[in-house]
Motif scaffolding. Sequence first.
Motif, PDB file in Angstrom:
ATOM      1  N   ASP A 211     -39.496 -27.923   3.485  1.00 56.78           N
ATOM      2  CA  ASP A 211     -38.099 -28.114   3.887  1.00 56.78           C
ATOM      3  C   ASP A 211     -37.457 -29.106   2.921  1.00 56.78           C
ATOM      4  O   ASP A 211     -37.412 -30.310   3.167  1.00 56.78           O
ATOM      5  N   ILE A 212     -36.972 -28.598   1.785  1.00 52.51           N
ATOM      6  CA  ILE A 212     -36.296 -29.425   0.779  1.00 52.51           C
ATOM      7  C   ILE A 212     -34.871 -28.909   0.631  1.00 52.51           C
ATOM      8  O   ILE A 212     -34.436 -28.491  -0.448  1.00 52.51           O
ATOM      9  N   TYR A 215     -33.385 -25.975  -1.821  1.00 53.54           N
ATOM     10  CA  TYR A 215     -34.284 -25.651  -2.927  1.00 53.54           C
ATOM     11  C   TYR A 215     -35.569 -24.975  -2.463  1.00 53.54           C
ATOM     12  O   TYR A 215     -36.123 -24.144  -3.173  1.00 53.54           O
ATOM     13  N   LYS A 332     -30.434 -31.709  -8.594  1.00 54.21           N
ATOM     14  CA  LYS A 332     -31.730 -31.335  -8.018  1.00 54.21           C
ATOM     15  C   LYS A 332     -32.704 -32.495  -8.082  1.00 54.21           C
ATOM     16  O   LYS A 332     -33.475 -32.726  -7.130  1.00 54.21           O
ATOM     17  N   TYR A 335     -31.817 -35.056  -5.385  1.00 52.16           N
ATOM     18  CA  TYR A 335     -32.045 -34.551  -4.026  1.00 52.16           C
ATOM     19  C   TYR A 335     -33.538 -34.494  -3.700  1.00 52.16           C
ATOM     20  O   TYR A 335     -33.967 -34.923  -2.631  1.00 52.16           O
ATOM     21  N   THR A 336     -34.338 -33.953  -4.620  1.00 47.49           N
ATOM     22  CA  THR A 336     -35.764 -33.736  -4.332  1.00 47.49           C
ATOM     23  C   THR A 336     -36.586 -35.015  -4.409  1.00 47.49           C
ATOM     24  O   THR A 336     -37.569 -35.161  -3.678  1.00 47.49           O
ATOM     25  N   TYR A 339     -37.486 -37.498  -1.228  1.00 48.06           N
ATOM     26  CA  TYR A 339     -38.454 -37.204  -0.173  1.00 48.06           C
ATOM     27  C   TYR A 339     -39.777 -37.946  -0.376  1.00 48.06           C
ATOM     28  O   TYR A 339     -40.500 -38.212   0.583  1.00 48.06           O
ATOM     29  N   ASN A 341     -42.618 -36.962  -1.325  1.00 49.03           N
ATOM     30  CA  ASN A 341     -43.735 -36.149  -0.817  1.00 49.03           C
ATOM     31  C   ASN A 341     -43.928 -36.305   0.693  1.00 49.03           C
ATOM     32  O   ASN A 341     -45.001 -35.998   1.212  1.00 49.03           O
ATOM     33  N   LEU A 343     -42.824 -34.507   3.554  1.00 51.98           N
ATOM     34  CA  LEU A 343     -42.151 -33.231   3.775  1.00 51.98           C
ATOM     35  C   LEU A 343     -42.687 -32.526   5.005  1.00 51.98           C
ATOM     36  O   LEU A 343     -43.806 -32.788   5.471  1.00 51.98           O
TER      37      LEU A 343
END
Length: 570
Positions: A211-212, A215, A332, A335-336, A339, A341, A343
């Motif tokens: 759930d990213i 993406y 990107k 945004y990524t 997290y 890692n 997730l």
Amino acid sequence: MAVCARLCGVGQSRRCRRRQRQNQQGQDSDSEVDMDEEEGERIVGKMKAEAGACQLDDTNAALGPVAANADSASLDGVQTDVNKPPGSIGPPNPQSLLQLPPELLVHIFSSLPGTALPNLALVCKKFRQILNTETIWRRRCREEFGMTEDLRKMEVVGVSSRELYVKRVDPRVKSGRFIKLLPDYEHMDYRDIYTRLLHPYRHVLGLWQPDIGPYGGLLNVVVDGLFIIGWMYLPPHDPRVEDPMRRRPLFRIHMWESSKAIVECMYGHKGPHKGDIQTVKRDEFSTKCNQTDYHRMPGGRQEEFRTWLEEEWGRTLEEIFHEHMQELILMKFIYTSQYDNCLTYRRIYLPPHLPSDLLQPGLFKGTYGSHGLEIVMLSFHGQRAKGTKLTGDPNVPAGQLTLDVDLSRPLQLPDLDSQQSMEELSRLVLGVHEQVQQEAQEPPPQGAEGGAESEERAIPVSEVEAMPNHSSEPQPFVLPLGIMARNEVYPRTCKMCFYGTGLIAGHGFTSPERTPGLFVLFDDDRFGFIWLELKSFSLYSRLTDRLPYAQAPSMERFEDMLRSMQSWTS
């Protein structure tokens, strides 16, 4: 034969048979010599050389499930004229499982699922002793989880992915060809691996979508060597759609230094560190990193961005001249990376395959203009083929239906010269598109007769090849002038073409609409789609990696998963 030597303590000898006869007379012996299997094989080999003993034949008889009580140990319905293999122990006509020779019991118990073995150990002392045999648990690890490595000695040839996660090796080994595990692991056995690692974490094996946001992604959790590894699958660098997928380890689970399974985060560039896995609910789990400082770099965010850009795109930001693409890439990364890692993952399945399918369904890498390469799942649903995004972008997020192909509406391409005309291609596709819209606006037929007429208008996929002027034989193909192709190295022949629609939307998935296009089947591993409104061409190539534990239980479960994927990102 090594099993017999280990169970009896001395091998296949006169002493072994005397002990068996004493056990039958009720004189149980509490002493048991724990012998390594290699020593047992040495003893058996020596006895064979001296006495010329015959090998035991494998039994193919199915004895049925074994219950977890002593009464179930009787062999009801089994013929009493059981042929006793030469050199085996026990009475010639056994009446219960307890009277069978140990090596035959090992063979029987090895065929049972691992979840049934703990109950079987409650039957009697003899069963409990036999279930300590490594042969049984090694077979369960191999057949249920695909584990083939030897716990005592592991051979690695050349450079492999194991170098990413092997923690320590014997420093005396210099060649790198043969690697022996250090003594702190040699106390482990296959039963520990099964009961404390493989079975408790069996629910995380398979394919997952992280759930990213828009993406998405593709995570494959497998038993890899003596570990459970979560591999993130990344598409090759744009626009090399034919290249193999790239893999990055996100977490691993192992039992190196204790009797308890340990979860480690593999994100970042400082090596493995403490992590955690939590099962949220069925078909969903979460990962958490407990040492996020391992993800940071000395140069700060700028160094992290340059490293990420090199891994993700294979080039520097200065080499990307398109300003809009630079904005998408920077967005990107921001945004990524937030997290760290931590997730949540939801299970996904590979599409089922039916004999009537146009080609083998599965996962494909496709070109999507400024967004780079993305992963699409191709599945078949009667007269329709659907392409669902596993990875997405801010315009059309992961989980959405990017392609919808009507297999009942094939299109015959004109000659090669006419194919270069954009007007000719638009005329063919838009003609079918207008017909589809008119049929959608017509009121549905009433009564059973009207329903039958509606079904007759659809052309079965099996009859497409038999249509006039439409053959599965390769025919010349060329893109019309004015169509932008990210990858100019596309096939120059195709097998079939069909009318379809592609999903386009504004930033943030605003104003989504389905626009007409042409689905082009090149061969069993490649297809393309021409987006008329965008005047662009996407080329898709099959993902050939082996993906165990990913087959859908049924078509109904698979379709439920597709509906859930769309709701995750809608």
